[in-house]
Design an enzyme around this catalytic site. Structure first.
Site, short mmCIF file in Angstrom:
data_model
loop_
_atom_site.label_atom_id
_atom_site.label_comp_id
_atom_site.label_asym_id
_atom_site.label_seq_id
_atom_site.Cartn_x
_atom_site.Cartn_y
_atom_site.Cartn_z
N ASN A 1 0.79 -1.01 0.49
CA ASN A 1 0.02 -0.15 0.40
C ASN A 1 0.91 1.52 -0.02
O ASN A 1 1.68 1.48 1.03
CB ASN A 1 -1.10 0.45 1.77
CG ASN A 1 -1.74 1.01 1.03
OD1 ASN A 1 -1.37 2.19 0.29
ND2 ASN A 1 -2.41 1.73 2.34
N HIS B 1 -9.65 2.15 4.57
CA HIS B 1 -8.19 1.81 5.23
C HIS B 1 -8.19 2.55 6.07
O HIS B 1 -9.41 3.72 6.02
CB HIS B 1 -7.17 2.40 4.35
CG HIS B 1 -5.84 2.08 5.34
ND1 HIS B 1 -4.98 2.85 5.45
CD2 HIS B 1 -5.02 1.37 5.13
CE1 HIS B 1 -3.91 2.90 6.13
NE2 HIS B 1 -3.71 0.93 5.84
P1 13P Z 1 3.08 -0.07 7.54
O1 13P Z 1 3.73 -1.20 6.82
O2 13P Z 1 4.06 1.42 6.87
O3 13P Z 1 2.97 0.08 8.93
O4 13P Z 1 1.84 0.49 7.10
C1 13P Z 1 0.67 -0.16 7.05
C2 13P Z 1 -0.26 0.07 6.47
O5 13P Z 1 -1.33 0.81 7.05
C3 13P Z 1 -0.80 -1.14 4.70
O6 13P Z 1 -2.20 -0.49 4.74
#
Ligand code: 13P
Length: 251
Positions: free
Chosen positions: A9, A93
Site C-alpha cells: 500500500n 483503510h
Molecule cells: P506500515 O507497513 O508502514 O506500518 O503501514 C501499514 C499499512 O497501513 C498498510 O496498509
C-alpha cells in the site's frame, strides 16, 4: 491451501514516473512462485501500472467510490477502476476511516460495488490504541467485519481479502506480536464463519498489516490464520518488496 498474498500500500508516495520505474525494476527480478503480489497505488498511477505489469504483479487502488458516476468532486468510481483493468481495491483503510470519515456503511457499499465490478476488495479492519487498552477491540473488529460483509453472497465472500491492521502498529515500527496478530485474524475468520459457513471462512485470505518488514514477515506467515501482509513503508523499495515475497513463500 490459501495462496499467500503480499500487497504493498503505497499511500501518497511516489510520482507516476517513479512508480513506473519501480514496476519495471520489479518485473526484471526473479520473483518467487506460489505467492500472489500486488501494488496498490494512487489513482493517477494506475493506468500506467496496469499497462506496464504482467500476470505476476496485480495492481490495486487505495480507495474507490461506490457510485458509478455523479457529482462527487475529486472522487474516482470503482466502476472506472474496473474499466481500467485494476485487480484490487483497498477499502476502509484506517487512514480513510479516521481522516476522511469513512463509515462502516460506506465500506459495505464499496465492497458490494467492487464485487459487482469484479475488482477484489481488500477490506481493512483494526482497532485504535485506546480501544486496545480499554478492551473493546474484539467488539470493534467483529462490528467492522459484520458491516463489511452485509449483503455479500456466499460465492462473492470467498473472493474478499481482509487486512487486520491495528492502528497503533501502522507506521510506528511497533508491530503486533505474531501470536496476537494471529488471534485477531482468527477472530476475523470466526466472525466470517458465523456470517456464512466454514467453507467461506476457510477460503477468505486474511492479511496482517502494521510495520511488516522483510525481517518479520516469515514469523507472521508461520501463523495458521495469517495468509499474507498489507505493507506500507517496506513496500516502497524494490529489494524490500522482493524480500517480502520471498518471506511469504509456503515452506
Ligand atoms: P506500515 O507497513 O508502514 O506500518 O503501514 C501499514 C499499512 O497501513 C498498510 O496498509
Amino acid at each position: 491451501m490459501r495462496t499467500p498474498f503480499i500487497a504493498g500500500n503505497w499511500k501518497m508516495h511516489k510520482t507516476v514516473n517513479e512508480a513506473e520505474a519501480f514496476l519495471k525494476e520489479l518485473l526484471n527480478k526473479d520473483l518467487p512462485s506460489g505467492v500472489d503480489a500486488a501494488i496498490c497505488a494512487p489513482f493517477i498511477h494506475l493506468d500506467r501500472l496496469v499497462k506496464g505489469t504482467n500476470e505476476s504483479i496485480g495492481i490495486g487502488a487505495e480507495n474507490g467510490h461506490f457510485e458509478d458516476q455523479g457529482a462527487f468532486t475529486g472522487e474516482v468510481s470503482i466502476d472506472s477502476l474496473s474499466d481500467l483493468g485494476v485487480d484490487y481495491v483497498i477499502i476502509g483503510h484506517s487512514e480513510r476511516r479516521e481522516m476522511f470519515n469513512e463509515t462502516d456503511e460506506d465500506v459495505n457499499k464499496k465492497v458490494l460495488k467492487a464485487l459487482e465490478k469484479d475488482v477484489i476488495p481488500i477490506v481493512c479492519c483494526g482497532e485504535t490504541l485506546e480501544e486496545r487498552e480499554n478492551n473493546t477491540y474484539t467488539e470493534k473488529i467483529t462490528t467492522q467485519i459484520e458491516a463489511a460483509f452485509k449483503g455479500v453472497s456466499e460465492s462473492d465472500a470467498k473472493k474478499v481479502v481482509v487486512a487486520y491492521e491495528p492502528i497503533w502498529a501502522i507506521g510506528t515500527g511497533k508491530s503486533a506480536t505474531s501470536e496476537d496478530a494471529n488471534l485477531m485474524c482468527q477472530l476475523v475468520r470466526e466472525t466470517i464463519e458465523k456470517l456464512f459457513n466454514k467453507d467461506v471462512s476457510e477460503a477468505v485470505r486474511i492479511q496482517y498489516g502494521g510495520s511488516v518488514k522483510p525481517e518479520n514477515v516469515k514469523e507472521y506467515m508461520s501463523e495458521p490464520h495469517i495468509d499474507g501482509a498489507l505493507v506500507g513503508g517496506a513496500s516502497l523499495e524494490v529489494e524490500s518488496f522482493v524480500s517480502l515475497l520471498e518471506g511469504a513463500k509456503n515452506e
